[in-house]
Design an enzyme around this catalytic site. Sequence first.
Site, mmCIF file in Angstrom:
data_model
loop_
_atom_site.group_PDB
_atom_site.id
_atom_site.type_symbol
_atom_site.label_atom_id
_atom_site.label_comp_id
_atom_site.label_asym_id
_atom_site.label_seq_id
_atom_site.Cartn_x
_atom_site.Cartn_y
_atom_site.Cartn_z
ATOM 1 N NE ARG A 147 11.974 18.163 8.162
ATOM 2 C CZ ARG A 147 11.397 18.276 9.364
ATOM 3 N NH1 ARG A 147 12.094 18.766 10.385
ATOM 4 N NH2 ARG A 147 10.139 17.929 9.540
ATOM 5 C CE LYS A 171 9.915 20.542 6.233
ATOM 6 N NZ LYS A 171 8.876 19.862 5.434
ATOM 7 C CG HIS A 241 14.479 13.172 3.445
ATOM 8 N ND1 HIS A 241 14.832 14.276 4.187
ATOM 9 C CD2 HIS A 241 13.136 13.053 3.597
ATOM 10 C CE1 HIS A 241 13.749 14.810 4.749
ATOM 11 N NE2 HIS A 241 12.713 14.070 4.406
ATOM 12 N NE ARG A 244 12.439 13.823 8.354
ATOM 13 C CZ ARG A 244 12.245 14.381 9.544
ATOM 14 N NH1 ARG A 244 13.235 14.422 10.415
ATOM 15 N NH2 ARG A 244 11.071 14.898 9.877
ATOM 16 C CG HIS A 267 6.532 14.103 11.044
ATOM 17 N ND1 HIS A 267 6.509 12.751 10.786
ATOM 18 C CD2 HIS A 267 7.414 14.643 10.159
ATOM 19 C CE1 HIS A 267 7.341 12.477 9.795
ATOM 20 N NE2 HIS A 267 7.899 13.612 9.403
ATOM 21 C CE1 TYR A 276 9.564 7.173 7.164
ATOM 22 C CE2 TYR A 276 8.299 8.698 8.494
ATOM 23 C CZ TYR A 276 9.251 8.458 7.535
ATOM 24 O OH TYR A 276 9.902 9.505 6.936
#
Length: 295
Positions: A147, A171, A241, A244, A267, A276
């Site tokens: 990110r 995150k 992004h 990514r 994730h 994806y």
Amino acid sequence: MEKETQAFLSHLESERGLSRNTVLAYGRDLKAFAEFLGGRGIAGFGSAGARDIADFLKAGASSGCKASSLSRRLSALRCLYGFLTGEGLARENPARRVPLPKLGTRLPRTLGEKEIRAILARPADDAPAADWRDYAVLETFYATGLRVSELAGLRVSDVNWEVRFLRCRGKGSKERVVPLGVHAIDAIRAYRSRIEPAGGGPGPEALFVSRSGRRLARESVWRIVKKAAARAGAGTRVFPHAFRHSFASHLIAHGADLRSVQEMLGHENITTTQIYTHVGSDFLREVHRKFHPRA
């Protein structure tokens, strides 16, 4: 309401470990909610009910808010009222009685491999250090799927030069390790060699820096990506992004397993990564259509 908001945001950052960007987004959502309640003559969050929250979301939808933004607003309010009830500042959590907006399945914007190769054009050997920095940033994006905030926060010590791995903080301040390809590691080495002091002295601690030697800002990373995409003819609507998304979809299209891609992207839930597989299916369908004699 402002005092309650500040206490809640401090709680999110210091005790729950949410990223600064998430905290800022929640702050904007709560400011909008406070203004909405003020328009109704409601003086505090504790006096609002489920109907007020539902009307707030409807007003946002009418003004053009996307379903994802409305979902985040409701998430912010559920967290807020959970905090307020725990502190004895509200009797209940009315946001729990408001259903989440329906989110349509939206495939991410990805770049084709030909577009990626055009964007990742290697600078001339005598190009300025800033050009080599931009090239290293782009190679790192595509090699790791980071990110923007993760890339901007990288330090030199986060790179394992020998085994070509990179440590990043994602995150919630969670760390993960992502492999670096040979092209990315070579690009970073070439860039750092142009900004390291002569004689082997210590260079900047941040991996990517501005011309003034400060850590590269997120906004500067955005400009680097958009400039490179426009120069390569990939259009002006290419954002960080997209690298990514391209990183993940290209891995899956070439046979990578979903669990590995999930781990590299950071994730928590594999269902987030599963989108994806749709991108990969589209890629395979296009290959089939183009090359099969009876497609």
